[in-house]
Enzyme design. Sequence first.
Site, short mmCIF file in Angstrom:
data_model
loop_
_atom_site.label_atom_id
_atom_site.label_comp_id
_atom_site.label_asym_id
_atom_site.label_seq_id
_atom_site.Cartn_x
_atom_site.Cartn_y
_atom_site.Cartn_z
N ASP A 1 0.84 -1.05 0.04
CA ASP A 1 -0.06 -0.07 -0.07
C ASP A 1 0.64 1.37 -0.02
OD1 ASP A 1 -2.40 1.28 -0.13
OD2 ASP A 1 -2.48 1.50 2.12
N ASN B 1 -11.07 -2.53 -5.43
CA ASN B 1 -10.27 -1.50 -6.37
C ASN B 1 -11.04 -1.05 -7.75
OD1 ASN B 1 -7.11 -2.90 -5.20
ND2 ASN B 1 -8.31 -1.06 -4.20
C1 IPE Z 1 -5.69 -2.84 -0.13
O1 IPE Z 1 -5.17 -1.41 -0.49
C2 IPE Z 1 -5.51 -3.60 -1.75
C3 IPE Z 1 -4.21 -3.46 -2.31
C4 IPE Z 1 -3.07 -3.13 -1.70
C5 IPE Z 1 -4.18 -4.09 -3.59
P1 IPE Z 1 -6.15 -0.37 -0.57
O2 IPE Z 1 -5.57 0.96 -0.72
O3 IPE Z 1 -7.33 -0.54 -1.67
O4 IPE Z 1 -7.03 -0.43 0.86
P2 IPE Z 1 -7.83 0.67 1.86
O5 IPE Z 1 -8.86 1.18 0.78
O6 IPE Z 1 -6.92 1.71 2.02
O7 IPE Z 1 -8.37 -0.02 2.74
C1 IPE Z 2 -1.71 0.26 -3.28
O1 IPE Z 2 -1.51 1.36 -3.44
C2 IPE Z 2 -1.99 -0.56 -4.81
C3 IPE Z 2 -3.24 -0.75 -5.17
C4 IPE Z 2 -4.29 -0.55 -4.33
C5 IPE Z 2 -3.57 -1.07 -6.29
P1 IPE Z 2 -2.52 2.62 -3.29
O2 IPE Z 2 -3.05 2.96 -4.90
O3 IPE Z 2 -4.04 2.16 -2.48
O4 IPE Z 2 -2.08 3.85 -2.88
P2 IPE Z 2 -2.27 4.82 -1.65
O5 IPE Z 2 -3.11 4.02 -0.64
O6 IPE Z 2 -3.53 5.41 -2.13
O7 IPE Z 2 -1.39 5.82 -1.32
MG MG Z 3 -4.12 2.64 -0.49
#
Ligand code: IPE
Ligand code: IPE
Ligand code: MG
Length: 255
Positions: free
Chosen positions: A19, A67
């Site tokens: 993340d 997502n």
């Molecule tokens: C979890 O991260 C999913 C992945 C890393 C693929 P998210 O960024 O989607 O999770 P939330 O929304 O912060 O809970």
């Molecule tokens: C994780 O990084 C990757 C996916 C969920 C695909 P994020 O895209 O959630 O990054 P933040 O949390 O917005 O910084």
């Molecule tokens: Mg995220």
Amino acid sequence: MNSNPSPAAVPAHVAIIMDGNGRWAKSRGLPRLEGHRRGAGVAQDVVRWAADAGVKQISLYAFSTENWERPHDEVTGLMTLLATMLTMQVPAMKKEGVRLRVLGDVSALPRLAHQAVQHALRATAKGERIELVLCLNYGGQQEILAGARRLAQSFRAGEISEEALDSMSPADFRRLLWRDDLLPVDLLIRTGGEYRISNFHLWDAAYAELYFSPEFWPDYSREAFHQALVGYQRRERRFGLTSEQLHAEVSSPHE
Ligand code: IPE
Ligand code: IPE
Ligand code: MG
């Protein structure tokens, strides 16, 4: 400081919620997709770091069932990135003995991403050093619900008796989940500074040790990964028992 983990007590299955890609990009004035692109490179690195440390299975949360609700351009960009990066990484994966597996409903991915996954699965099928479980369109609740649905269907079709249903154990139910060949998660790492599970590995992480790292995923390093492994080795995994019981079992094992 020596942060190299000792070979003893290396977690067999490490799962990572990668993340912070978006925040990494935003803090540099870059588009979110640039964060995802950098993150994909780190994903390749962490598999190598894990294999070098003796980890047998590594699950990487790449795209959750939730997502899909992100802006259309980000979803499309992520899928294109998946197709190109995975295809590019296949030769290195083969060389390093990485066997790809997938967890999640990949049939719902756009055609190019789906084809890239199928190709990488076939091309790496002989890898024996480490299994990379790429979690794509994965949701823990959806996985458990699908298992419950399968069970209900078997019951309705008369394939399972009422007695068998009543005496079913968690291990029996586990076989109904999307993959029945995953190890229990020993160590669950989340980067990016958030303290939540976000629908990842709900069943298999029942007794996972949780480790939260502040770095955004594109900044994740071998040192940070080793610190998580060392941290894991300092934990006492009690699985519901008392500490005294565990020590008694070690000093006087059963015949
Ligand atoms: C979890 O991260 C999913 C992945 C890393 C693929 P998210 O960024 O989607 O999770 P939330 O929304 O912060 O809970
Ligand atoms: C994780 O990084 C990757 C996916 C969920 C695909 P994020 O895209 O959630 O990054 P933040 O949390 O917005 O910084
Ligand atoms: Mg995220």
